[in-house]
Design a protein around this motif. Structure first.
Motif, PDB file in Angstrom:
ATOM      1  N   SER A  63       0.816  -1.216   0.000  1.00  0.00           N
ATOM      2  CA  SER A  63       0.000   0.000   0.000  1.00  0.00           C
ATOM      3  C   SER A  63       0.844   1.256   0.000  1.00  0.00           C
ATOM      4  O   SER A  63       1.928   1.296   0.573  1.00  0.00           O
ATOM      5  CB  SER A  63      -0.892   0.014   1.251  1.00  0.00           C
ATOM      6  N   SER A  66      -0.688   7.095   1.722  1.00  0.00           N
ATOM      7  CA  SER A  66      -2.014   7.662   2.010  1.00  0.00           C
ATOM      8  C   SER A  66      -3.022   6.567   2.360  1.00  0.00           C
ATOM      9  O   SER A  66      -3.856   6.752   3.244  1.00  0.00           O
ATOM     10  CB  SER A  66      -2.508   8.514   0.844  1.00  0.00           C
ATOM     11  N   THR A  67      -2.934   5.434   1.703  1.00  0.00           N
ATOM     12  CA  THR A  67      -3.814   4.306   2.036  1.00  0.00           C
ATOM     13  C   THR A  67      -3.534   3.818   3.447  1.00  0.00           C
ATOM     14  O   THR A  67      -4.457   3.564   4.228  1.00  0.00           O
ATOM     15  CB  THR A  67      -3.618   3.149   1.032  1.00  0.00           C
ATOM     16  N   ALA A  69      -2.243   5.551   5.931  1.00  0.00           N
ATOM     17  CA  ALA A  69      -2.722   6.575   6.868  1.00  0.00           C
ATOM     18  C   ALA A  69      -4.234   6.464   7.049  1.00  0.00           C
ATOM     19  O   ALA A  69      -4.733   6.535   8.179  1.00  0.00           O
ATOM     20  CB  ALA A  69      -2.336   7.964   6.372  1.00  0.00           C
ATOM     21  N   ASP A  70      -4.973   6.285   5.966  1.00  0.00           N
ATOM     22  CA  ASP A  70      -6.431   6.124   6.051  1.00  0.00           C
ATOM     23  C   ASP A  70      -6.801   4.891   6.868  1.00  0.00           C
ATOM     24  O   ASP A  70      -7.722   4.928   7.681  1.00  0.00           O
ATOM     25  CB  ASP A  70      -7.051   6.017   4.656  1.00  0.00           C
ATOM     26  N   LEU A  71      -6.097   3.783   6.652  1.00  0.00           N
ATOM     27  CA  LEU A  71      -6.376   2.554   7.415  1.00  0.00           C
ATOM     28  C   LEU A  71      -6.111   2.750   8.906  1.00  0.00           C
ATOM     29  O   LEU A  71      -6.895   2.307   9.745  1.00  0.00           O
ATOM     30  CB  LEU A  71      -5.519   1.400   6.882  1.00  0.00           C
ATOM     31  N   LEU A  73      -6.123   5.586  10.627  1.00  0.00           N
ATOM     32  CA  LEU A  73      -7.110   6.496  11.202  1.00  0.00           C
ATOM     33  C   LEU A  73      -8.482   5.837  11.361  1.00  0.00           C
ATOM     34  O   LEU A  73      -9.228   6.174  12.273  1.00  0.00           O
ATOM     35  CB  LEU A  73      -7.227   7.759  10.347  1.00  0.00           C
ATOM     36  N   ALA A  74      -8.810   4.890  10.498  1.00  0.00           N
ATOM     37  CA  ALA A  74     -10.117   4.234  10.549  1.00  0.00           C
ATOM     38  C   ALA A  74     -10.148   3.025  11.482  1.00  0.00           C
ATOM     39  O   ALA A  74     -11.217   2.494  11.769  1.00  0.00           O
ATOM     40  CB  ALA A  74     -10.525   3.803   9.139  1.00  0.00           C
ATOM     41  N   SER A  75      -8.988   2.611  11.974  1.00  0.00           N
ATOM     42  CA  SER A  75      -8.904   1.389  12.779  1.00  0.00           C
ATOM     43  C   SER A  75      -9.029   1.675  14.264  1.00  0.00           C
ATOM     44  O   SER A  75      -8.633   2.727  14.753  1.00  0.00           O
ATOM     45  CB  SER A  75      -7.567   0.687  12.541  1.00  0.00           C
ATOM     46  N   SER A  78      -4.043  -0.572  15.650  1.00  0.00           N
ATOM     47  CA  SER A  78      -3.056  -0.755  14.585  1.00  0.00           C
ATOM     48  C   SER A  78      -1.729  -1.117  15.217  1.00  0.00           C
ATOM     49  O   SER A  78      -1.391  -0.634  16.287  1.00  0.00           O
ATOM     50  CB  SER A  78      -2.867   0.531  13.777  1.00  0.00           C
TER      51      SER A  78
END
Length: 81
Positions: A63, A66-67, A69-71, A73-75, A78
Motif C-alpha cells: 500500500s 495515504s492508504t 494513513a487512512d487505514l 485512522l479508521a482502525s 493498529s
C-alpha cells in the motif's frame, strides 16, 4: 522503515524475538491465522531494494502511504514497526 525487511523472503524465518523462542515468521503466521491483514509500505521498499517478487506471501497488500494513513485512522487498533 526497517520493518519492511521482515516481509522479505527468508528474513523472518531467521529471526527470533528472544533466544530459543518462536521465529518472527511463526508470529506472522499466528497473526494471519487470527485474521490479521498485513499491509506493506510501498514507499519504504525502494530504500531496501525490495521488489514485489521479494515479498513473503503472507503480505495481503502493498500500500501507498495515504492508504496506510487512512487505514490507521479508521482502525480501532493498529500495529506497525
Amino acid at each position: 522503515m526497517e520493518g519492511v525487511m521482515l516481509a522479505k523472503k527468508g528474513v523472518a524465518e531467521n529471526l527470533t524475538a528472544m533466544d530459543g523462542g518462536k521465529t518472527i515468521a511463526e508470529f506472522i503466521r499466528d497473526a494471519k491465522n487470527a485474521g490479521v491483514r498485513l499491509h506493506l509500505c510501498k514507499p519504504a521498499m525502494p530504500g531496501y531494494q525490495l521488489d514485489e517478487s521479494d515479498i513473503i506471501p503472507e503480505v495481503d497488500e502493498i500500500s501507498n502511504a495515504s492508504t496506510l494513513a487512512d487505514l490507521i485512522l479508521a482502525s480501532d487498533k493498529s500495529m506497525y514497526f
